[in-house]
Write a protein that holds these residues in place. Structure first.
Motif, PDB file in Angstrom:
ATOM      1  N   LEU A   1       0.751  -1.327  -0.154  1.00 40.84           N
ATOM      2  CA  LEU A   1      -0.038   0.048   0.058  1.00 40.84           C
ATOM      3  C   LEU A   1       0.879   1.230   0.089  1.00 40.84           C
ATOM      4  CD1 LEU A   1      -2.664  -0.870   2.676  1.00 40.84           C
ATOM      5  CD2 LEU A   1      -3.009  -0.736   0.358  1.00 40.84           C
ATOM      6  N   GLY A   2       0.482   2.255  -0.968  1.00 38.17           N
ATOM      7  CA  GLY A   2       1.621   3.472  -0.951  1.00 38.17           C
ATOM      8  C   GLY A   2       1.589   4.054  -2.493  1.00 38.17           C
ATOM      9  N   THR A   3       2.688   4.647  -2.790  1.00 39.39           N
ATOM     10  CA  THR A   3       2.876   5.218  -4.159  1.00 39.39           C
ATOM     11  C   THR A   3       3.785   4.489  -4.750  1.00 39.39           C
ATOM     12  OG1 THR A   3       4.585   6.802  -3.326  1.00 39.39           O
ATOM     13  CG2 THR A   3       2.289   7.686  -3.347  1.00 39.39           C
TER      14      THR A   3
ATOM     15  N   GLN B   1       1.086  15.734  11.096  1.00 37.80           N
ATOM     16  CA  GLN B   1       0.801  15.075  10.059  1.00 37.80           C
ATOM     17  C   GLN B   1      -0.774  15.727   9.483  1.00 37.80           C
ATOM     18  OE1 GLN B   1       3.302  13.418   8.561  1.00 37.80           O
ATOM     19  NE2 GLN B   1       4.276  14.244  10.500  1.00 37.80           N
ATOM     20  N   GLY B   2      -1.545  16.345  10.327  1.00 39.32           N
ATOM     21  CA  GLY B   2      -2.639  16.527  10.168  1.00 39.32           C
ATOM     22  C   GLY B   2      -3.803  15.086  10.025  1.00 39.32           C
ATOM     23  N   ALA B   3      -3.333  14.044  10.865  1.00 38.88           N
ATOM     24  CA  ALA B   3      -3.857  12.833  10.539  1.00 38.88           C
ATOM     25  C   ALA B   3      -5.322  12.912  11.100  1.00 38.88           C
ATOM     26  CB  ALA B   3      -3.224  11.774  11.206  1.00 38.88           C
ATOM     27  N   ARG B   4      -6.326  12.110  10.249  1.00 44.53           N
ATOM     28  CA  ARG B   4      -7.600  12.347  10.930  1.00 44.53           C
ATOM     29  C   ARG B   4      -7.976  10.622  11.365  1.00 44.53           C
ATOM     30  NH1 ARG B   4     -10.318  16.215  11.854  1.00 44.53           N
ATOM     31  NH2 ARG B   4     -12.220  15.174  11.646  1.00 44.53           N
ATOM     32  N   ASP B   5      -8.321   9.897  10.073  1.00 45.79           N
ATOM     33  CA  ASP B   5      -8.833   8.520  10.413  1.00 45.79           C
ATOM     34  C   ASP B   5      -7.673   7.610   9.479  1.00 45.79           C
ATOM     35  OD1 ASP B   5     -11.130   8.646  12.217  1.00 45.79           O
ATOM     36  OD2 ASP B   5     -11.652  10.241  10.786  1.00 45.79           O
ATOM     37  N   GLY B   6      -7.232   6.728   9.981  1.00 47.24           N
ATOM     38  CA  GLY B   6      -6.290   5.739   9.306  1.00 47.24           C
ATOM     39  C   GLY B   6      -5.826   4.803  10.411  1.00 47.24           C
ATOM     40  N   GLU B   7      -4.586   4.580   9.735  1.00 50.17           N
ATOM     41  CA  GLU B   7      -3.644   3.581  10.652  1.00 50.17           C
ATOM     42  C   GLU B   7      -2.125   3.989  10.830  1.00 50.17           C
ATOM     43  OE1 GLU B   7      -4.657  -0.446   9.258  1.00 50.17           O
ATOM     44  OE2 GLU B   7      -2.569  -0.755   8.948  1.00 50.17           O
TER      45      GLU B   7
ATOM     46  N   GLN C   1       0.958  -2.084  14.203  1.00 53.27           N
ATOM     47  CA  GLN C   1      -0.129  -1.279  13.615  1.00 53.27           C
ATOM     48  C   GLN C   1      -1.301  -1.010  14.493  1.00 53.27           C
ATOM     49  OE1 GLN C   1       1.351  -3.977  12.276  1.00 53.27           O
ATOM     50  NE2 GLN C   1       2.588  -2.600  11.333  1.00 53.27           N
ATOM     51  N   ILE C   2      -1.680   0.443  14.491  1.00 58.06           N
ATOM     52  CA  ILE C   2      -2.558   0.849  15.802  1.00 58.06           C
ATOM     53  C   ILE C   2      -3.418   1.875  14.645  1.00 58.06           C
ATOM     54  CG2 ILE C   2      -2.933   1.953  17.678  1.00 58.06           C
ATOM     55  CD1 ILE C   2       0.162   1.565  18.402  1.00 58.06           C
ATOM     56  N   PRO C   3      -4.867   1.584  14.774  1.00 54.81           N
ATOM     57  CA  PRO C   3      -6.062   2.443  14.327  1.00 54.81           C
ATOM     58  C   PRO C   3      -5.805   3.933  14.840  1.00 54.81           C
ATOM     59  CG  PRO C   3      -6.881   0.230  14.845  1.00 54.81           C
ATOM     60  CD  PRO C   3      -5.466   0.373  15.502  1.00 54.81           C
ATOM     61  N   VAL C   4      -6.040   4.821  13.923  1.00 52.19           N
ATOM     62  CA  VAL C   4      -6.030   6.138  14.279  1.00 52.19           C
ATOM     63  C   VAL C   4      -7.585   6.594  14.096  1.00 52.19           C
ATOM     64  CG1 VAL C   4      -5.292   8.423  13.682  1.00 52.19           C
ATOM     65  CG2 VAL C   4      -3.671   6.490  13.532  1.00 52.19           C
ATOM     66  N   VAL C   5      -8.043   7.359  15.051  1.00 51.84           N
ATOM     67  CA  VAL C   5      -9.249   7.713  15.000  1.00 51.84           C
ATOM     68  C   VAL C   5      -9.602   9.185  15.460  1.00 51.84           C
ATOM     69  CG1 VAL C   5     -11.724   7.352  16.013  1.00 51.84           C
ATOM     70  CG2 VAL C   5     -10.417   5.277  15.454  1.00 51.84           C
ATOM     71  N   ALA C   6     -10.091  10.013  14.741  1.00 53.58           N
ATOM     72  CA  ALA C   6     -10.120  11.511  15.018  1.00 53.58           C
ATOM     73  C   ALA C   6      -8.619  12.129  15.542  1.00 53.58           C
ATOM     74  CB  ALA C   6     -11.109  11.961  16.117  1.00 53.58           C
ATOM     75  N   GLY C   7      -7.637  11.673  14.736  1.00 52.77           N
ATOM     76  CA  GLY C   7      -6.432  12.219  14.788  1.00 52.77           C
ATOM     77  C   GLY C   7      -5.625  11.543  15.887  1.00 52.77           C
ATOM     78  N   ARG C   8      -6.075  10.479  16.820  1.00 52.36           N
ATOM     79  CA  ARG C   8      -5.253  10.009  17.811  1.00 52.36           C
ATOM     80  C   ARG C   8      -5.317   8.265  17.562  1.00 52.36           C
ATOM     81  NH1 ARG C   8      -4.305  13.293  22.151  1.00 52.36           N
ATOM     82  NH2 ARG C   8      -4.232  11.449  23.623  1.00 52.36           N
ATOM     83  N   LEU C   9      -4.304   7.824  18.411  1.00 56.27           N
ATOM     84  CA  LEU C   9      -4.215   6.516  18.398  1.00 56.27           C
ATOM     85  C   LEU C   9      -5.455   5.732  19.221  1.00 56.27           C
ATOM     86  CD1 LEU C   9      -0.424   5.920  19.672  1.00 56.27           C
ATOM     87  CD2 LEU C   9      -1.366   5.694  17.394  1.00 56.27           C
ATOM     88  N   ASP C  10      -6.165   4.768  18.480  1.00 55.90           N
ATOM     89  CA  ASP C  10      -7.438   4.228  19.263  1.00 55.90           C
ATOM     90  C   ASP C  10      -6.814   3.189  20.069  1.00 55.90           C
ATOM     91  OD1 ASP C  10     -10.149   4.306  19.284  1.00 55.90           O
ATOM     92  OD2 ASP C  10     -10.032   2.353  18.382  1.00 55.90           O
ATOM     93  N   LEU C  11      -6.509   3.719  21.118  1.00 57.35           N
ATOM     94  CA  LEU C  11      -5.927   2.654  22.231  1.00 57.35           C
ATOM     95  C   LEU C  11      -7.165   2.323  23.223  1.00 57.35           C
ATOM     96  CD1 LEU C  11      -2.273   4.145  23.039  1.00 57.35           C
ATOM     97  CD2 LEU C  11      -2.944   2.034  21.693  1.00 57.35           C
TER      98      LEU C  11
ATOM     99  N   LEU D   1      -1.348   5.813   7.139  1.00 55.90           N
ATOM    100  CA  LEU D   1      -1.868   5.678   5.896  1.00 55.90           C
ATOM    101  C   LEU D   1      -3.401   6.056   6.112  1.00 55.90           C
ATOM    102  CD1 LEU D   1      -0.508   2.164   4.275  1.00 55.90           C
ATOM    103  CD2 LEU D   1      -0.223   4.649   3.582  1.00 55.90           C
ATOM    104  N   GLY D   2      -4.064   6.907   5.591  1.00 55.28           N
ATOM    105  CA  GLY D   2      -5.591   7.355   5.801  1.00 55.28           C
ATOM    106  C   GLY D   2      -5.531   8.656   5.561  1.00 55.28           C
ATOM    107  N   THR D   3      -6.697   9.429   5.935  1.00 53.12           N
ATOM    108  CA  THR D   3      -7.025  10.859   5.582  1.00 53.12           C
ATOM    109  C   THR D   3      -6.542  11.911   6.625  1.00 53.12           C
ATOM    110  OG1 THR D   3      -9.152  10.540   6.826  1.00 53.12           O
ATOM    111  CG2 THR D   3      -9.325   9.884   4.468  1.00 53.12           C
TER     112      THR D   3
END
Lengths: 134, 134, 134
Positions: free
Chosen positions: A132-134, C27-33, C97-107, C132-134
């Motif tokens: 997954l990536g570019t 990074q301005g991460a929102r929802d991803g991993e 690998q850790i899910p990211v929800v609303a910009g934070r680690l979903d621990l 990886l994500g939005t």
């Protein structure tokens, strides 16, 4: 998506990092992440030292001590090495994610990726690769 | 993003692969990769043999030997099974990535995905699911 | 892609979850991993209990029992703590690998992310971060 098969020749560490880099090059991968998933329950994946071969022998012995063949396993119909192999697989895992930078696995200096064969007989161990990536 | 809760009934293996496939179908997933993350420190995730139930009993016994209740743990206020559960969780992990092919987990013939409950009492074990792909 | 270096001061658990959240915010991460990959073979990554510090001491002792210094290792030229450190790294892993929800680690409530230093001397432990994500 790709498949890779490691043909193992008994208990041991089998390096696969060079194959993964070759596969990434074929995909034209640049920056992203590679998932390697081993589709077996008596062999596993790990990232470990690529320099002194004694390290791998010591690791195999350590796993033997954690899951000895003579521990009185219920599950014995597939041979004395099968149940220890399942235990070692649970302890070391079958799924790895590795960052890819400039088209190659971003491993540390002393790291390589290995299939660990926990069975005594040769096996064909199938991996699914997903980039997954570019 | 999705959540899945496994209601466990004490120490044991709880298969969740069918739930993950159902969730992937609801998302319309085709080709990509699923991350499953267990939000607990005394239960874990693994991929293991789905055929002979003796394998799971042997795996539980193997984990008990690696982290026995009578090892003289400092952390005992949550009961004798709690600290061994933490050790077993560290050894087996809480994060799994599994390739998805044609909308389903690309597992091997003998593999399923399990929540391993390491505590004696029933628990609700929450997982976060994240699918990346087409 | 990012790099993070943990400066360790000997055998122990080093929390890094707050650094990962800071990096995700940059990074301005929102929802991803988030993938965290540790580029070493004698230190590892884990997700564990963040409340009672006794848990971490018990975990370190448990790992010592599984890979004692006096086990008669072949690989001893880097000191008695090096080969046990490799064993502990194989058992606990270097990729998370850790899910990211609303910009934070979903621990989960009781979870944090730790570098486990298995060597006796201080080290600089480098991690590659990939979101990886939005």
């Amino acid at each position: 998506m790709g498949r890779l098969v490691a043909r193992t020749q008994g208990r041991g560490f089998y390096p696969v990092g060079h194959w993964l880099d070759d596969w990434l090059a074929e995909q034209g991968a640049r920056d992203g992440e590679l998932t390697v998933f081993l589709r077996h329950t008596s062999a596993s994946l790990t990232v470990q030292e690529n320099a002194d071969p004694d390290v791998q022998d010591d690791l195999l012995d350590a796993l033997d001590r954690l899951a000895p063949e003579d521990a009185g396993w219920r599950h014995s119909m597939e041979g004395p090495d099968d149940m220890p192999a399942h235990v070692k697989t649970v302890l070391t895992g079958v799924s790895l994610q590795i960052p890819v930078v400039a088209g190659r696995l971003d491993l540390g200096t002393w790291q390589d990726v290995y299939v660990i064969e926990h069975r005594t007989e040769p096996h064909q161990r199938s991996m699914t690769l997903r980039y997954l990536g570019t």
